[in-house]
Design a protein around this motif. Structure first.
Motif, short mmCIF file in Angstrom:
data_model
loop_
_atom_site.label_atom_id
_atom_site.label_comp_id
_atom_site.label_asym_id
_atom_site.label_seq_id
_atom_site.Cartn_x
_atom_site.Cartn_y
_atom_site.Cartn_z
N PHE A 215 0.84 -1.20 0.00
CA PHE A 215 0.00 0.00 0.00
C PHE A 215 0.87 1.25 0.00
N THR A 216 1.91 1.22 0.84
CA THR A 216 2.81 2.38 0.95
C THR A 216 3.54 2.66 -0.36
N ASP A 217 3.99 1.58 -1.02
CA ASP A 217 4.64 1.76 -2.32
C ASP A 217 3.73 2.51 -3.29
N PHE A 218 2.50 2.02 -3.39
CA PHE A 218 1.57 2.64 -4.34
C PHE A 218 1.28 4.08 -3.93
N GLN A 219 1.11 4.29 -2.63
CA GLN A 219 0.74 5.61 -2.15
C GLN A 219 1.85 6.62 -2.43
N ARG A 220 3.07 6.19 -2.20
CA ARG A 220 4.22 7.07 -2.30
C ARG A 220 4.51 7.46 -3.76
N ARG A 221 4.34 6.50 -4.66
CA ARG A 221 4.77 6.75 -6.04
C ARG A 221 3.97 7.83 -6.74
N THR A 222 2.67 7.87 -6.48
CA THR A 222 1.85 8.80 -7.23
C THR A 222 1.21 9.86 -6.36
N GLY A 223 1.35 9.74 -5.04
CA GLY A 223 0.72 10.71 -4.17
C GLY A 223 -0.79 10.59 -4.16
N ILE A 224 -1.29 9.43 -4.59
CA ILE A 224 -2.74 9.19 -4.61
C ILE A 224 -3.28 9.25 -3.18
N ALA A 225 -4.44 9.84 -3.02
CA ALA A 225 -5.07 9.91 -1.70
C ALA A 225 -5.38 8.50 -1.19
N ARG A 226 -5.23 8.30 0.10
CA ARG A 226 -5.32 6.95 0.66
C ARG A 226 -6.70 6.32 0.43
N ASN A 227 -7.75 7.11 0.55
CA ASN A 227 -9.08 6.52 0.37
C ASN A 227 -9.32 6.10 -1.07
N ILE A 228 -8.76 6.86 -1.99
CA ILE A 228 -8.91 6.48 -3.41
C ILE A 228 -8.09 5.24 -3.71
N LEU A 229 -6.89 5.20 -3.16
CA LEU A 229 -6.04 4.02 -3.38
C LEU A 229 -6.71 2.77 -2.81
N THR A 230 -7.28 2.88 -1.61
CA THR A 230 -7.98 1.74 -1.01
C THR A 230 -9.08 1.25 -1.93
N ASP A 231 -9.84 2.20 -2.48
CA ASP A 231 -10.94 1.84 -3.38
C ASP A 231 -10.43 1.16 -4.64
N ARG A 232 -9.37 1.71 -5.25
CA ARG A 232 -8.89 1.15 -6.51
C ARG A 232 -8.24 -0.23 -6.31
N LEU A 233 -7.52 -0.40 -5.20
CA LEU A 233 -6.93 -1.71 -4.93
C LEU A 233 -8.04 -2.75 -4.74
N ARG A 234 -9.09 -2.36 -4.05
CA ARG A 234 -10.21 -3.28 -3.84
C ARG A 234 -10.84 -3.67 -5.18
N LYS A 235 -11.05 -2.68 -6.04
CA LYS A 235 -11.65 -2.98 -7.34
C LYS A 235 -10.76 -3.88 -8.18
N LEU A 236 -9.47 -3.59 -8.17
CA LEU A 236 -8.55 -4.40 -8.98
C LEU A 236 -8.47 -5.83 -8.45
#
Lengths: 177, 177
Positions: free
Chosen positions: B71-92
């Motif tokens: 999660f941290t890797d993904f968050q750090r690389r693009t600066g994506i907001a945590r709630n959006i990242l959580t949603d997209r990881l769940r969908k993927l």
């Protein structure tokens, strides 16, 4: 690959704040933004997604490639809501992916792809081919892309300069200098 | 190509209503939806966009191809907001494009691409190559994709069965039977 300004909204619209030159005559979509206006300024994948990385924009591009030219054409093909279509057409015009010209009837404008918009063909094609491989059941029918001879278009396969097949395991990203 | 149900919100999330099989073992992302759950059921381009047609999902796929796993890797690389990242990881995960496995440390889960996720490589590559051609000024630096020999990956060019270059003018879509 870090964003200069982490977005705090689900889908910020960089276009609204970017200094975008419109009506470029060379058919390119390059926008003269400050680096900080991009989500991830050094990455060509991310810049493309900043410009066309939403479902409706890419469906409008698909339909333009398939002959749609009027607002009604685009609206009818995908059932896109009119306000969203209006927004996406405006963005695609601003980014230099679509241009407007008088329709043959002369009474209204129609939309045509610029050279930069037409150059998204490989993107639309790889989206199509992934969908054919993974988003349909065996035997489930789907549309097919044919060439002038009526032959289905072969899968687009990444190949290196040495002829070897490429994937994410055999390639790596070198950061910008 | 008409949608069965024209969407009335800017970006409806088909995943939420789709009958999606999770944890498929064959690495495919095919979801067992009713046809009416897709924006444009017969079109492979549109089905792919229903699954991954948003900027953040495609950036997560890009980063997974580039070695991001936590999660941290993904968050750090693009600066994506945590709630959006959580949603997209769940969908993927739901769509079978990512899977989870224990991290080498054994203390948490990490994310890995499934075969279907890895098969998006041509999509990410064509997005990259379009961006290189159209979203950078001459001489503006950007990241580069290299093969194992350190050689830049050549442009991916659509070619027909007869070897002719293809574009949207030399191809046409045949609707599903």
């Amino acid at each position: 690959m870090m964003a200069r300004t982490p977005p705090d909204t689900p889908d910020p619209a960089p276009a609204k704040t970017a200094r975008t030159k419109t009506n470029r005559t060379d058919g390119t979509a390059r926008t003269d933004r400050a680096a900080s206006d991009w989500t991830d300024p050094d990455c060509p994948v991310a810049r493309t997604l900043d410009l066309v990385g939403d479902r409706w924009s890419l469906l409008v591009i698909r339909d333009a490639m398939d002959g749609a030219a009027s607002f009604t054409d685009f609206q009818r093909r995908t059932g896109i809501a009119r306000n969203i279509l209006t927004d996406r057409l405006r963005k695609l015009l601003t980014h230099g992916l679509l241009a407007q010209r008088p329709a043959p009837s002369g009474r209204r404008q129609e939309y045509v792809l610029t050279d930069a918009g037409r150059d998204l063909f490989p993107v639309i094609l790889t989206l199509r081919q992934w969908g054919e491989r993974h988003a349909f059941a065996l035997g489930e029918s789907h549309s097919v892309l044919l060439d002038r001879h009526g032959t289905p278009v072969p899968d687009l396969t990444p190949v290196g300069a040495d002829g070897a097949l490429l994937n994410s395991d055999t390639t790596h990203v070198q950061r910008a200098a």
